[in-house]
Design an enzyme around this catalytic site. Structure first.
Site, mmCIF file in Angstrom:
data_model
loop_
_atom_site.group_PDB
_atom_site.id
_atom_site.type_symbol
_atom_site.label_atom_id
_atom_site.label_comp_id
_atom_site.label_asym_id
_atom_site.label_seq_id
_atom_site.Cartn_x
_atom_site.Cartn_y
_atom_site.Cartn_z
ATOM 1 N N ASP A 1 0.840 -1.192 0.000
ATOM 2 C CA ASP A 1 0.000 0.000 0.000
ATOM 3 C C ASP A 1 0.879 1.247 0.000
ATOM 4 O O ASP A 1 1.804 1.366 0.809
ATOM 5 C CB ASP A 1 -0.901 -0.018 1.242
ATOM 6 N N ASP B 1 2.397 4.726 -5.514
ATOM 7 C CA ASP B 1 1.807 6.034 -5.252
ATOM 8 C C ASP B 1 2.708 7.134 -5.786
ATOM 9 O O ASP B 1 3.664 7.551 -5.139
ATOM 10 C CB ASP B 1 1.567 6.220 -3.753
#
Length: 289
Positions: free
Chosen positions: A82, A103
């Site tokens: 994540d 990200d």
């Protein structure tokens, strides 16, 4: 490795009109809580290694912890990176992660596109699906300039087309943490518009504190993976505090109560997302007699 691939899990949620939960763990007890909740609720789940645990344990040690707990449980679920940085993504591929989120949302748009495209090329060569983020998720606050955070529809269209990402995390009114004040309603129309131009399953990070009816609306609008951590972490903390409020107690007793309360909170999330019961295997057909 999960017998059902991460992509298949999310596409099944898309086809079934529900969302799969993706939750972060912080130690063996919280990892066990997520696994046991998935088993009890018979729900698909993503076990996420996120930004809190990586500086604490390191990516490799965190992965080994989760893999150990998962293997001994018998549950089949993907281990997901994540909010991975550029370097962490490639380390995660080497370690054997089942899916990754790169990200690059903090980068200028063109740089995010270029970096994400390269990550997708490498990850796909190993059969690993990629989630990326466009827009930004603010920290919980009562003074947020939402227009500066929302994902732009035209950029989402181009981003997915040029990068080939499997899932797109968007900003549509969610935030990291749980605000003290009434949260802003989700921008459901924005989610629908992004869904229509991208044609990929969408992801919302920061599902803690979002009312269940808005979660259902977001799912109908195209979100099929919800990330949540704060509500579950708070449940674990409540268990610790309730035990220690009784006086000097063993840490193991407090962690066991934290785990129990986190299991309950996780199962509630799975029910809210519509994922409970979705991992149930059909009964084998009776042999003809």
């Amino acid at each position: 490795m999960s017998a059902v691939t991460p992509r298949e899990i999310v596409l099944a949620a898309q086809a079934g009109g529900y969302a799969v939960g993706a939750f972060n763990m912080h130690n063996p007890e919280t990892t066990q809580a997520l696994i046991q909740a998935a088993q009890l609720a018979e729900a698909p789940v993503f076990l996420q290694i996120g930004r809190a645990i990586v500086p604490h344990l390191g990516l490799a040690e965190a992965y080994r912890m989760v893999r150990h707990e998962l293997d001994r449980s018998g549950l089949q679920a993907p281990i997901h990176l994540d909010h991975g940085t550029y370097d962490e993504v490639f380390e995660a591929i080497r370690l054997g992660f089942d899916s990754i989120m790169f990200d690059g949302s903090h980068m200028p748009f063109e740089e995010n596109v270029a970096a994400t495209k390269h990550v997708v090329t490498v990850a796909h060569s190993f059969g690993i699906p990629v989630e990326a983020e466009l827009g930004s998720i603010p920290d919980a606050s009562d003074s947020i300039d939402w227009e500066s955070h929302y994902t732009k529809v035209d950029e989402a269209d181009r981003f997915v087309a040029e990068t080939g990402v499997d899932f797109l995390a968007i900003s549509a009114g969610v935030m990291h943490g749980v605000p003290d004040l009434e949260p802003k309603p989700l921008a459901i129309e924005l989610i629908e518009r992004i869904r229509d131009v991208t044609n990929v399953p969408l992801v919302l990070h920061g599902a803690s504190g979002v009312p269940a009816d808005e979660l259902r609306q977001a799912t109908a609008a195209g979100v099929h993976k919800f990330n949540a951590d704060t509500d579950l972490r708070h449940a674990f903390r409540r268990g610790l505090e309730q035990v220690f409020a009784q006086g000097d107690r063993q840490l193991e007793e407090a962690m066991a109560e934290g785990r129990r309360q986190m299991i309950e909170a996780t199962m509630e999330k799975m029910r809210e997302f519509g994922a409970a019961g979705r991992a149930r295997r059909p009964a084998p057909e009776m042999a003809a007699v």
